[in-house]
Each structure stands twice: as C-alpha cells, then as structure tokens.
Design a protein around this motif. Structure first.
Motif, short mmCIF file in Angstrom:
data_model
loop_
_atom_site.label_atom_id
_atom_site.label_comp_id
_atom_site.label_asym_id
_atom_site.label_seq_id
_atom_site.Cartn_x
_atom_site.Cartn_y
_atom_site.Cartn_z
N GLY A 81 2.15 -7.41 3.04
CA GLY A 81 2.90 -8.57 2.58
C GLY A 81 2.87 -9.72 3.56
O GLY A 81 2.72 -10.89 3.16
N VAL A 82 3.00 -9.42 4.85
CA VAL A 82 2.97 -10.48 5.87
C VAL A 82 1.60 -11.14 5.90
O VAL A 82 1.48 -12.38 5.97
CB VAL A 82 3.34 -9.91 7.26
CG1 VAL A 82 3.07 -10.94 8.35
CG2 VAL A 82 4.81 -9.52 7.29
N TYR A 83 0.54 -10.34 5.86
CA TYR A 83 -0.81 -10.92 5.84
C TYR A 83 -1.03 -11.74 4.58
O TYR A 83 -1.63 -12.83 4.62
CB TYR A 83 -1.86 -9.81 5.93
CG TYR A 83 -2.23 -9.45 7.35
CD1 TYR A 83 -3.08 -10.26 8.09
CD2 TYR A 83 -1.74 -8.30 7.94
CE1 TYR A 83 -3.42 -9.94 9.40
CE2 TYR A 83 -2.06 -7.97 9.24
CZ TYR A 83 -2.91 -8.79 9.98
OH TYR A 83 -3.24 -8.47 11.26
N ALA A 84 -0.59 -11.24 3.42
CA ALA A 84 -0.76 -11.99 2.17
C ALA A 84 -0.02 -13.32 2.22
O ALA A 84 -0.53 -14.34 1.75
CB ALA A 84 -0.26 -11.14 0.99
N SER A 85 1.18 -13.30 2.79
CA SER A 85 1.96 -14.54 2.86
C SER A 85 1.28 -15.56 3.77
O SER A 85 1.37 -16.77 3.54
CB SER A 85 3.38 -14.25 3.35
OG SER A 85 3.39 -13.90 4.72
N TRP A 86 0.61 -15.06 4.82
CA TRP A 86 -0.07 -15.95 5.76
C TRP A 86 -1.29 -16.61 5.11
O TRP A 86 -1.47 -17.82 5.16
CB TRP A 86 -0.48 -15.18 7.01
CG TRP A 86 -1.39 -15.94 7.92
CD1 TRP A 86 -2.76 -15.84 8.00
CD2 TRP A 86 -1.02 -16.92 8.91
NE1 TRP A 86 -3.26 -16.68 8.96
CE2 TRP A 86 -2.22 -17.36 9.53
CE3 TRP A 86 0.19 -17.46 9.31
CZ2 TRP A 86 -2.22 -18.31 10.54
CZ3 TRP A 86 0.19 -18.42 10.32
CH2 TRP A 86 -1.00 -18.84 10.92
N TRP A 87 -2.13 -15.80 4.47
CA TRP A 87 -3.39 -16.30 3.94
C TRP A 87 -3.25 -16.97 2.58
O TRP A 87 -4.05 -17.83 2.21
CB TRP A 87 -4.42 -15.17 3.87
CG TRP A 87 -4.89 -14.74 5.22
CD1 TRP A 87 -4.63 -13.57 5.86
CD2 TRP A 87 -5.70 -15.50 6.13
NE1 TRP A 87 -5.20 -13.54 7.10
CE2 TRP A 87 -5.87 -14.72 7.30
CE3 TRP A 87 -6.29 -16.76 6.07
CZ2 TRP A 87 -6.62 -15.16 8.39
CZ3 TRP A 87 -7.03 -17.20 7.17
CH2 TRP A 87 -7.20 -16.40 8.31
N LEU A 88 -2.25 -16.58 1.81
CA LEU A 88 -2.08 -17.14 0.47
C LEU A 88 -0.96 -18.18 0.41
O LEU A 88 -0.75 -18.81 -0.63
CB LEU A 88 -1.78 -16.02 -0.54
CG LEU A 88 -2.86 -14.94 -0.67
CD1 LEU A 88 -2.41 -13.87 -1.65
CD2 LEU A 88 -4.20 -15.53 -1.08
N ASP A 89 -0.21 -18.33 1.52
CA ASP A 89 0.89 -19.29 1.60
C ASP A 89 1.92 -19.04 0.49
O ASP A 89 2.24 -19.93 -0.30
CB ASP A 89 0.36 -20.72 1.51
CG ASP A 89 1.43 -21.75 1.88
OD1 ASP A 89 2.40 -21.37 2.58
OD2 ASP A 89 1.32 -22.91 1.45
N VAL A 90 2.42 -17.81 0.44
CA VAL A 90 3.43 -17.43 -0.55
C VAL A 90 4.64 -16.86 0.17
O VAL A 90 4.63 -16.63 1.38
CB VAL A 90 2.87 -16.40 -1.56
CG1 VAL A 90 1.76 -17.00 -2.38
CG2 VAL A 90 2.39 -15.13 -0.84
N SER A 91 5.70 -16.60 -0.58
CA SER A 91 6.92 -16.03 -0.02
C SER A 91 6.64 -14.69 0.65
O SER A 91 6.06 -13.79 0.03
CB SER A 91 7.96 -15.83 -1.14
OG SER A 91 8.99 -14.95 -0.75
N THR A 92 7.07 -14.55 1.91
CA THR A 92 6.79 -13.32 2.64
C THR A 92 7.55 -12.13 2.05
O THR A 92 6.98 -11.06 1.83
CB THR A 92 7.17 -13.48 4.13
OG1 THR A 92 6.54 -14.65 4.65
CG2 THR A 92 6.72 -12.27 4.93
N GLY A 93 8.85 -12.32 1.79
CA GLY A 93 9.63 -11.23 1.21
C GLY A 93 9.08 -10.80 -0.14
O GLY A 93 8.95 -9.60 -0.43
N GLY A 94 8.74 -11.78 -0.98
CA GLY A 94 8.17 -11.46 -2.28
C GLY A 94 6.84 -10.74 -2.16
O GLY A 94 6.56 -9.80 -2.91
#
Length: 288
Positions: free
Chosen positions: A236-249
C-alpha cells in the motif's frame, strides 16, 4: 526495479511512513485472527469508531491524541458491557447503539473545532505525516499488544475455541475477555494515525479472514494474518508513492487483494482447489 524499491527511501517521511504502516498493520493482523475466530469483528468496528470523540477532545485540550482515543475506547467497552448486563438487548444491538452514538459525537465535535483539516486525518489517516515521536509511540503500543497476545496465546486460543471448557478448567474467562477488549482499544490507537478511524476496521477483519481461508491450524492462521497485514502495508505504501493515491486506502485495497487470493487459491478452503477436488472426485467415481 532497484529504483522502484529504493526511490521512496530517499525521503525521511517515507521511511517513517513505511515503518509505522508495517508495525500498525502487522499488530492489527495479529489481533484480527482472534477477532475473526471469536466472531468479534463488529466489536472491532465499534471500538474503532468510538475513539473519535476522545481524539477530538484530546486535540482541543492539547493532550496526546493516543490518550484520548484509549480513554474513549475503554469507555466504549465499559458502556457496551454494562448495557449487555443490564438489558435484554442482543450484543449486536448494544454495539450499534454505542458506537454510532460516540461516532456521531465525534463528528459534532469536529464540526465545532476550528482546525478541521487536521482532524480529518483521524478519519482517513495520515501515515505520510508520521513523525519520529509518533513512530516511537506506535512501536511501543504495538509491542505491548503483541507481547500480551503471544504470552497469553494458549489461554486466548482456548477462550476462542471453547469458552465453556476454559471456564471449567479454571481460566478467568471474564478477565481474559476484558484483556482482549483492552488490547483491541490499544491496537485501534496504534493504527489510528496510519489508517484513520474508518479504515482501521478493515485491517482488524481482512487479515484474519484471509488467514482463516488459508490455514487449518490456529498457529498458521495467526502467522498468515500477521503476514497479510505487514505485506499489505508494504504494498500500500509503495502504491501510494508511485500512483499518488491515498496511503490508507491503498493499504486496505492491498489487504483486500490478498484476501481475494486466499479466497480463490487457499489450499483447503479456496474456491479453485475445491473445484479441482470435486472435478477429480467426479472423474473417479467409487465403484460399488
């Protein structure tokens, strides 16, 4: 590939975010195994929502938010227990009354508090804003929870599988249940800033559900639940970094994806293996 892995760690706030997310999600996964096995998933939701007014009041009076959340989490446990003992209402009804009332109180307090932007982070999480002091706080609370769960693992497991037998052999069933509820409140506080009030409920349920579908023994279920929580945090943390989305989500969606894998491919309860076993059985009928 190396850049994908290492790029986020060029920034200190990402290191803190990943560490906080992994610690909080792993301890959520650990406790999740017991909640799912005991049918306490709704209790997890109740406690998570009930801490909101405590967090807001702590912010208003300048106290640590973790303290306010813990006080209201324990208060919710006491109120729910009191209603269960003093009324004929079923447990799910008292849970619904208490957590919706306290959550609504929290929303009203937020609406009357000037700094609403900061308090919105309590609802939806702000893992990227994790400071070093907050990370230490999360680590300490998680260590306390994990230590108690693992030290009293046999007693809690017996309580989950056979409450009557646990009482018969002299285990303090009421005390053990109360300790689990306190640990649930502490775990909610641990994951509060990482995931927020709303999303922490998912991490108290999904890892345990995935572990239940994969494992045939409780020890393995416990391990899988913790691993699902920790792995979901990393993804989730990596996805939020690379995709610029909500980290919790992103963390919760990662956990949901792992649950889907367990649902489809779990060796014992997964849909695909069960279909394959049925196909093999039908292709080799037993002759009479």
């Amino acid at each position: 590939m190396i850049e994908i892995i290492t790029a986020p760690f060029e920034y200190g706030f990402m290191v803190h975010a990943l560490a906080a997310a992994v610690i909080a999600s792993t301890v959520c996964g650990l406790l999740s195994a017991w909640l799912v096995l005991m049918g306490w998933s709704l209790m997890g939701e109740a406690i998570a929502h009930s801490v909101l007014p405590g967090v807001v009041l702590a912010y208003i009076f300048g106290a640590p938010m973790a303290l306010g959340a813990l006080i209201f989490g324990l208060l919710a446990v006491l109120i729910i227990g009191g209603l269960n003992r003093s009324t004929v209402l079923k447990r799910d009804t008292t849970l619904g009354v208490v957590f919706t009332t306290l959550f609504a109180l929290g929303l009203v307090l937020i609406s009357r508090t000037p700094s609403q932007t900061h308090l919105q982070h309590i609802l939806f999480g702000n893992v990227l804003g994790t400071s070093l002091s907050t990370l230490v706080q999360i680590a300490v609370l998680a260590a306390v929870t994990a230590t108690v769960l693992l030290v009293k693992r046999r007693d809690f497991t017996l309580l989950a599988f056979d409450r009557t037998h646990a009482h018969t052999i002299g285990l303090p069933v009421g005390v053990l249940s109360a300790v689990l509820l306190v640990l649930l409140a502490i775990t909610t506080v641990t994951a509060l800033q990482t995931l927020g009030v709303i999303l922490v409920v998912a991490m108290l349920i999904i890892p345990g559900a995935a572990g239940f579908l994969v494992a045939r023994t409780f020890g393995l279920m416990l391990t899988v639940s913790a691993l699902v929580g920790g792995l979901a945090a990393v993804l989730g943390v990596y996805a939020s970094w690379w995709l610029d989305v909500s980290t919790g989500g992103a963390i919760v969606l990662s956990a949901s994806a792992l649950f889907a894998l367990a649902y489809l491919g779990g060796p014992h309860r997964g849909v695909v293996p069960r279909l394959l076993r049925r196909r093999r059985a039908s292709s080799h009928p037993v002759s009479v």
